[in-house]
Design a protein around this motif. Sequence first.
Motif, mmCIF file in Angstrom:
data_model
loop_
_atom_site.group_PDB
_atom_site.id
_atom_site.type_symbol
_atom_site.label_atom_id
_atom_site.label_comp_id
_atom_site.label_asym_id
_atom_site.label_seq_id
_atom_site.Cartn_x
_atom_site.Cartn_y
_atom_site.Cartn_z
ATOM 1 N N ASN A 1 -79.871 54.912 -85.430
ATOM 2 C CA ASN A 1 -81.024 55.901 -85.537
ATOM 3 C C ASN A 1 -80.907 56.903 -84.469
ATOM 4 O O ASN A 1 -80.992 56.485 -83.317
ATOM 5 N N GLY A 2 -81.144 58.268 -85.058
ATOM 6 C CA GLY A 2 -81.223 59.250 -83.870
ATOM 7 C C GLY A 2 -82.229 59.328 -82.946
ATOM 8 O O GLY A 2 -82.053 59.458 -81.819
ATOM 9 N N ILE A 3 -83.458 59.049 -83.616
ATOM 10 C CA ILE A 3 -84.604 58.848 -82.632
ATOM 11 C C ILE A 3 -84.453 57.907 -81.580
ATOM 12 O O ILE A 3 -84.624 58.030 -80.275
ATOM 13 N N VAL A 4 -84.034 56.583 -81.919
ATOM 14 C CA VAL A 4 -83.665 55.519 -80.927
ATOM 15 C C VAL A 4 -82.651 55.909 -79.894
ATOM 16 O O VAL A 4 -82.681 55.678 -78.794
ATOM 17 N N LEU A 5 -81.586 56.759 -80.231
ATOM 18 C CA LEU A 5 -80.679 56.975 -79.406
ATOM 19 C C LEU A 5 -81.148 58.029 -78.280
ATOM 20 O O LEU A 5 -80.842 58.014 -77.166
ATOM 21 N N GLU B 1 -68.877 59.426 -84.281
ATOM 22 C CA GLU B 1 -68.379 58.281 -84.786
ATOM 23 C C GLU B 1 -69.662 57.497 -85.637
ATOM 24 O O GLU B 1 -69.474 56.918 -86.660
ATOM 25 N N ILE B 2 -70.638 57.363 -84.924
ATOM 26 C CA ILE B 2 -71.815 56.613 -85.653
ATOM 27 C C ILE B 2 -72.723 57.823 -86.407
ATOM 28 O O ILE B 2 -73.881 57.253 -86.951
ATOM 29 N N GLY B 3 -72.352 58.872 -86.702
ATOM 30 C CA GLY B 3 -73.118 59.965 -87.490
ATOM 31 C C GLY B 3 -74.264 60.460 -87.062
ATOM 32 O O GLY B 3 -75.164 60.927 -87.675
ATOM 33 N N LEU B 4 -74.261 60.464 -85.784
ATOM 34 C CA LEU B 4 -75.504 61.105 -85.146
ATOM 35 C C LEU B 4 -74.970 62.190 -84.259
ATOM 36 O O LEU B 4 -75.780 62.383 -83.027
ATOM 37 N N TYR B 5 -74.177 62.892 -84.594
ATOM 38 C CA TYR B 5 -73.561 64.320 -83.777
ATOM 39 C C TYR B 5 -74.652 65.202 -83.239
ATOM 40 O O TYR B 5 -74.901 65.588 -82.225
ATOM 41 N N ASP B 6 -75.452 65.419 -84.427
ATOM 42 C CA ASP B 6 -76.600 66.496 -84.244
ATOM 43 C C ASP B 6 -77.701 65.962 -83.074
ATOM 44 O O ASP B 6 -78.156 66.662 -82.319
ATOM 45 N N TYR B 7 -77.756 64.678 -83.126
ATOM 46 C CA TYR B 7 -78.787 64.116 -82.174
ATOM 47 C C TYR B 7 -78.153 63.975 -80.708
ATOM 48 O O TYR B 7 -78.741 64.212 -79.790
ATOM 49 N N ALA B 8 -76.775 63.807 -80.479
ATOM 50 C CA ALA B 8 -76.005 63.563 -79.404
ATOM 51 C C ALA B 8 -75.982 64.802 -78.682
ATOM 52 O O ALA B 8 -76.128 65.032 -77.559
ATOM 53 N N THR B 9 -75.946 66.057 -79.634
ATOM 54 C CA THR B 9 -76.196 67.336 -78.899
ATOM 55 C C THR B 9 -77.300 67.238 -77.879
ATOM 56 O O THR B 9 -77.389 68.249 -76.813
ATOM 57 N N PHE B 10 -78.562 66.907 -78.348
ATOM 58 C CA PHE B 10 -79.652 66.926 -77.532
ATOM 59 C C PHE B 10 -79.936 65.718 -76.719
ATOM 60 O O PHE B 10 -80.913 65.612 -76.045
#
Length: 390
Positions: free
Chosen positions: A293-297, A236-245
């Motif tokens: 932000n993906g890194i912050v996630l 939803e927030i456009g960070l699915y690739d980061y969420a995978t990790f």
Amino acid sequence: MERPPVFTRNFVLCTVISFFFTVFFFMFYTGMASYSKDILGASTAMAGFTASIFIIGDLISRLYFGGKFDRFGRKRIVVIFLILGTMMSLLYFVADSVAEVCAVRFVHGLTYGAMASAVNTIVAESLPASRRGEGMGYFMLSLSIGSALGPFICMYLQGSGDYNDIFTIGVIASLGALVTSLFIKDAGRPVVDAGREHVSGSQYYERSALPICLVTFVFFFSYSGVLSFIAPYGAEIGLYDYATFFFVTLSVGTLICRLFLGRIYDVRGENWALIPMFILYILGMVLIGTTGNGIVLLLGGMMIGFNIAQLNSVGQAVVVRDAGPERVGVAVSMFCIFMDMAYAIGAIVNGGIIDLLGYRGNYLLMAGLGLLSLVMYVVLHGISHRGRTV
């Protein structure tokens, strides 16, 4: 004076077993709702039920066997229920309806609960009191690695749409745990005469464990929202690739905690070990709920990993210490029951809250619940145990 050893035969074997069944549990817990919805055509509500019904069976089993380890024998319970669990894992290949999958999941949960409680009890009893916090931290490394590897494998294989690969890995993990369990050395405790045994509440309830169990329930209720919904939240927030990790970085936090911070409990006591980690968890949840932000996630995931690890290992060490040797099985089982109830109930409630507040609102609310768990810990346990060490 030489310190008593942590890495005994039973400790190492049970750690390996824990790794195998943790990989299985988190892999199937992560993927079962999608499998039921995408492959079997279940509704969203029923798909969630197929994931949680495993935990219902798990809870029933822990309740029944929690006070009966001395009667049946710890190794016997581990081996028998791993045999049955491996047989159940084969049935996923042939269960081709939602009802059949639910039946398999429920019975499989029954086998899992008894086996996991017995393994945790064997580990707790094998550790010297002076190194119990450190030892439980090392043991929980198996959970850290398995809880990261399981969801990662599941999310990677889900992309191909072939769930048989997931089921195959589940069978291999179950077989690995079964083979390892055959080499456990039984503690040799006397078996209780079944004719003299009577059912009482003391078989299921250990009063000294209740404060930590209540804190554990509220905390893992908060965390269940992360476990169940980080993938759709990332999308939803456009960070699915980061969420995978996400669970990989969360696992890094738990690994750091269990490798280097477990001895804080042994040296300084549970307040020094837990209170800072509660604070890190709350801050991490706020980061997760507000970031774009993906890194912050991923950083938020690492921060919440510290208390997930610390409360699990230190919490079990505390209930074992306070219960006394004759009540270890009941105390450990009760701790695991409260944690599993949090997973089962939390995922359902979090889903309803997301419908009302959205993902970000839910994560911020769960950060508030993390703060509540800290306040509960201080009031129910921390104040009365100031300055206490093992």
